[in-house]
Scaffold this motif. Structure first.
Motif, mmCIF file in Angstrom:
data_model
loop_
_atom_site.group_PDB
_atom_site.id
_atom_site.type_symbol
_atom_site.label_atom_id
_atom_site.label_comp_id
_atom_site.label_asym_id
_atom_site.label_seq_id
_atom_site.Cartn_x
_atom_site.Cartn_y
_atom_site.Cartn_z
ATOM 1 N N MET A 1 -56.044 29.712 120.437
ATOM 2 C CA MET A 1 -56.860 29.086 119.406
ATOM 3 C C MET A 1 -57.833 28.099 120.045
ATOM 4 O O MET A 1 -57.443 27.282 120.863
ATOM 5 C CB MET A 1 -55.969 28.372 118.383
ATOM 6 N N GLN A 2 -59.111 28.188 119.642
ATOM 7 C CA GLN A 2 -60.123 27.272 120.168
ATOM 8 C C GLN A 2 -60.067 25.939 119.412
ATOM 9 O O GLN A 2 -59.542 25.850 118.300
ATOM 10 C CB GLN A 2 -61.509 27.886 120.005
ATOM 11 N N ASP A 3 -60.634 24.910 120.021
ATOM 12 C CA ASP A 3 -60.722 23.621 119.340
ATOM 13 C C ASP A 3 -61.705 23.692 118.176
ATOM 14 O O ASP A 3 -61.429 23.214 117.074
ATOM 15 C CB ASP A 3 -61.153 22.530 120.322
ATOM 16 N N ILE A 4 -62.882 24.265 118.432
ATOM 17 C CA ILE A 4 -63.931 24.364 117.411
ATOM 18 C C ILE A 4 -64.597 25.730 117.512
ATOM 19 O O ILE A 4 -64.894 26.200 118.610
ATOM 20 C CB ILE A 4 -65.001 23.267 117.586
ATOM 21 N N VAL A 5 -64.846 26.357 116.371
ATOM 22 C CA VAL A 5 -65.633 27.579 116.302
ATOM 23 C C VAL A 5 -66.827 27.316 115.400
ATOM 24 O O VAL A 5 -66.696 26.718 114.328
ATOM 25 C CB VAL A 5 -64.803 28.759 115.749
ATOM 26 N N VAL A 6 -68.014 27.716 115.857
ATOM 27 C CA VAL A 6 -69.233 27.581 115.071
ATOM 28 C C VAL A 6 -69.478 28.882 114.320
ATOM 29 O O VAL A 6 -69.582 29.945 114.934
ATOM 30 C CB VAL A 6 -70.434 27.242 115.971
ATOM 31 N N ILE A 7 -69.556 28.796 112.999
ATOM 32 C CA ILE A 7 -69.727 29.973 112.143
ATOM 33 C C ILE A 7 -71.210 30.225 111.931
ATOM 34 O O ILE A 7 -71.934 29.349 111.439
ATOM 35 C CB ILE A 7 -69.031 29.765 110.784
ATOM 36 N N GLU A 8 -71.682 31.410 112.281
ATOM 37 C CA GLU A 8 -73.083 31.778 112.084
ATOM 38 C C GLU A 8 -73.276 32.765 110.947
ATOM 39 O O GLU A 8 -74.335 32.798 110.331
ATOM 40 C CB GLU A 8 -73.667 32.375 113.367
ATOM 41 N N ASP A 9 -72.255 33.569 110.661
ATOM 42 C CA ASP A 9 -72.369 34.594 109.628
ATOM 43 C C ASP A 9 -72.273 33.953 108.245
ATOM 44 O O ASP A 9 -71.354 33.177 107.966
ATOM 45 C CB ASP A 9 -71.260 35.637 109.814
ATOM 46 N N ALA A 10 -73.218 34.294 107.361
ATOM 47 C CA ALA A 10 -73.255 33.676 106.034
ATOM 48 C C ALA A 10 -72.014 34.025 105.216
ATOM 49 O O ALA A 10 -71.479 33.172 104.496
ATOM 50 C CB ALA A 10 -74.519 34.122 105.299
ATOM 51 N N ALA A 11 -71.538 35.267 105.309
ATOM 52 C CA ALA A 11 -70.351 35.663 104.556
ATOM 53 C C ALA A 11 -69.114 34.927 105.059
ATOM 54 O O ALA A 11 -68.257 34.506 104.268
ATOM 55 C CB ALA A 11 -70.145 37.174 104.656
ATOM 56 N N ARG A 23 -57.894 25.738 102.676
ATOM 57 C CA ARG A 23 -56.539 25.209 102.822
ATOM 58 C C ARG A 23 -55.676 26.148 103.656
ATOM 59 O O ARG A 23 -54.870 25.704 104.479
ATOM 60 C CB ARG A 23 -55.890 25.002 101.453
ATOM 61 N N LEU A 24 -55.858 27.456 103.453
ATOM 62 C CA LEU A 24 -55.100 28.417 104.256
ATOM 63 C C LEU A 24 -55.457 28.267 105.734
ATOM 64 O O LEU A 24 -54.573 28.350 106.602
ATOM 65 C CB LEU A 24 -55.377 29.845 103.779
ATOM 66 N N LEU A 25 -56.732 28.045 106.029
ATOM 67 C CA LEU A 25 -57.138 27.841 107.421
ATOM 68 C C LEU A 25 -56.452 26.605 108.000
ATOM 69 O O LEU A 25 -56.005 26.608 109.150
ATOM 70 C CB LEU A 25 -58.656 27.689 107.508
ATOM 71 N N ARG A 26 -56.378 25.550 107.197
ATOM 72 C CA ARG A 26 -55.718 24.331 107.669
ATOM 73 C C ARG A 26 -54.237 24.575 107.929
ATOM 74 O O ARG A 26 -53.682 24.133 108.941
ATOM 75 C CB ARG A 26 -55.894 23.219 106.635
ATOM 76 N N GLU A 27 -53.581 25.298 107.020
ATOM 77 C CA GLU A 27 -52.151 25.590 107.180
ATOM 78 C C GLU A 27 -51.906 26.495 108.377
ATOM 79 O O GLU A 27 -50.849 26.425 109.019
ATOM 80 C CB GLU A 27 -51.595 26.251 105.913
ATOM 81 N N ALA A 29 -53.172 26.379 111.227
ATOM 82 C CA ALA A 29 -53.271 25.745 112.540
ATOM 83 C C ALA A 29 -52.041 26.115 113.364
ATOM 84 O O ALA A 29 -52.087 26.202 114.591
ATOM 85 C CB ALA A 29 -53.385 24.238 112.394
ATOM 86 N N SER A 30 -50.935 26.357 112.654
ATOM 87 C CA SER A 30 -49.715 26.905 113.263
ATOM 88 C C SER A 30 -49.492 28.287 112.678
ATOM 89 O O SER A 30 -49.746 28.508 111.486
ATOM 90 C CB SER A 30 -48.509 26.012 112.962
ATOM 91 N N PRO A 31 -49.032 29.252 113.483
ATOM 92 C CA PRO A 31 -48.852 30.616 112.987
ATOM 93 C C PRO A 31 -47.928 30.672 111.775
ATOM 94 O O PRO A 31 -46.944 29.941 111.690
ATOM 95 C CB PRO A 31 -48.227 31.347 114.191
ATOM 96 N N LEU A 77 -50.080 35.338 111.279
ATOM 97 C CA LEU A 77 -51.476 35.063 111.565
ATOM 98 C C LEU A 77 -51.662 33.609 111.993
ATOM 99 O O LEU A 77 -50.816 32.757 111.716
ATOM 100 C CB LEU A 77 -52.337 35.331 110.331
ATOM 101 N N GLN A 78 -52.780 33.345 112.649
ATOM 102 C CA GLN A 78 -53.134 31.984 113.023
ATOM 103 C C GLN A 78 -54.648 31.826 112.949
ATOM 104 O O GLN A 78 -55.399 32.778 113.208
ATOM 105 C CB GLN A 78 -52.659 31.638 114.437
ATOM 106 N N ALA A 79 -55.099 30.637 112.575
ATOM 107 C CA ALA A 79 -56.539 30.373 112.554
ATOM 108 C C ALA A 79 -57.100 30.518 113.963
ATOM 109 O O ALA A 79 -56.432 30.208 114.952
ATOM 110 C CB ALA A 79 -56.803 28.975 112.007
ATOM 111 N N THR A 80 -58.331 30.977 114.066
ATOM 112 C CA THR A 80 -58.940 31.162 115.382
ATOM 113 C C THR A 80 -59.406 29.834 115.982
ATOM 114 O O THR A 80 -59.758 29.777 117.154
ATOM 115 C CB THR A 80 -60.135 32.119 115.287
#
Length: 213
Positions: A1-11, A23-27, A29-31, A77-80
């Motif tokens: 997992m990266q520290d920060i990801v920059v989102i470019e895609d509008a969708a 909130r799911l992305l925040r949760e 942070a751990s698989p 799953l885990q946030a990227t």
């Protein structure tokens, strides 16, 4: 997992801005699995699965492992990334262009420069991660209290002159194998800590006590 990801895609940006998916992305942070998340957010597993599929399609979460739980194959799953930043490129038609506002004293130009930095560094970082290389950057962050507007203007003039001197000293555009770098120096007032966040109710003083004659 990266520290920060920059989102470019509008969708992908739209998916990340949905309150439940954020909130799911925040949760994540751990698989975790859909069943585990459903218990945390208080929603049916099927509905959580629906949102997870969308986040996965946009590259915001990734599969960590699959494990059998009874007769069901559970996907973990885990946030990227631990945090996400939406690039101005997600609004490509209306993203600011620093070339349109070249005024070093303009807050709009400062925002345009900051937007360009997010866009460019985000793309450079994505390329470096894909190539498994380190991206070389440097930044300075600090605060200065000026006694007056005149001292602030004098500081800005000296800083500009010193940066120009250093740039002239080290700038070698014809050097073989030289790598062009972007240099941005910014100065702006610090936010007041006692100011309520946008949208928050302003602090109301307690009602005055009635004085009895």
């Amino acid at each position: 997992m990266q520290d920060i990801v920059v989102i470019e895609d509008a969708a992908a940006a739209a998916a990340s801005l949905d309150p439940l998916r954020a909130r799911l992305l925040r949760e994540l942070a751990s698989p975790s699995s859909a069943a585990g998340l459903a218990a945390k957010v208080g929603l049916p597993r099927q509905k959580v699965n629906y949102h997870l599929r969308s986040l996965e399609e946009h590259g915001l979460v990734a599969l960590v492992e699959e494990r059998r739980k009874g007769n069901v194959m559970e996907r973990v799953l885990q946030a990227t990334a631990a945090s996400y930043v939406i690039s101005p490129a997600a609004l490509s038609v209306v993203q600011p262009d620093p070339a349109h506002v070249r005024d070093r004293f303009s807050a709009y130009w400062l925002l345009a420069l900051a937007s360009r930095m997010v866009r460019e560094v985000g793309r450079l970082l994505a390329g470096a991660v894909a190539a498994k290389q380190q991206l070389s950057t440097y930044a300075v962050d600090g605060e200065i209290t000026f006694a007056s507007a005149a001292s602030r203007a004098a500081f800005a003039a000296e800083l500009g002159a010193e940066v120009a001197r250093l740039a002239a000293k080290y700038h070698e555009p014809s050097a073989p194998g030289g790598r062009r770098h972007r240099l941005v120096v910014a100065l702006h007032p610090a936010l007041r800590e006692d100011r309520p966040p946008a949208g928050a109710e302003p602090h109301q003083p307690p009602p005055a006590k009635e004085v009895q004659p």
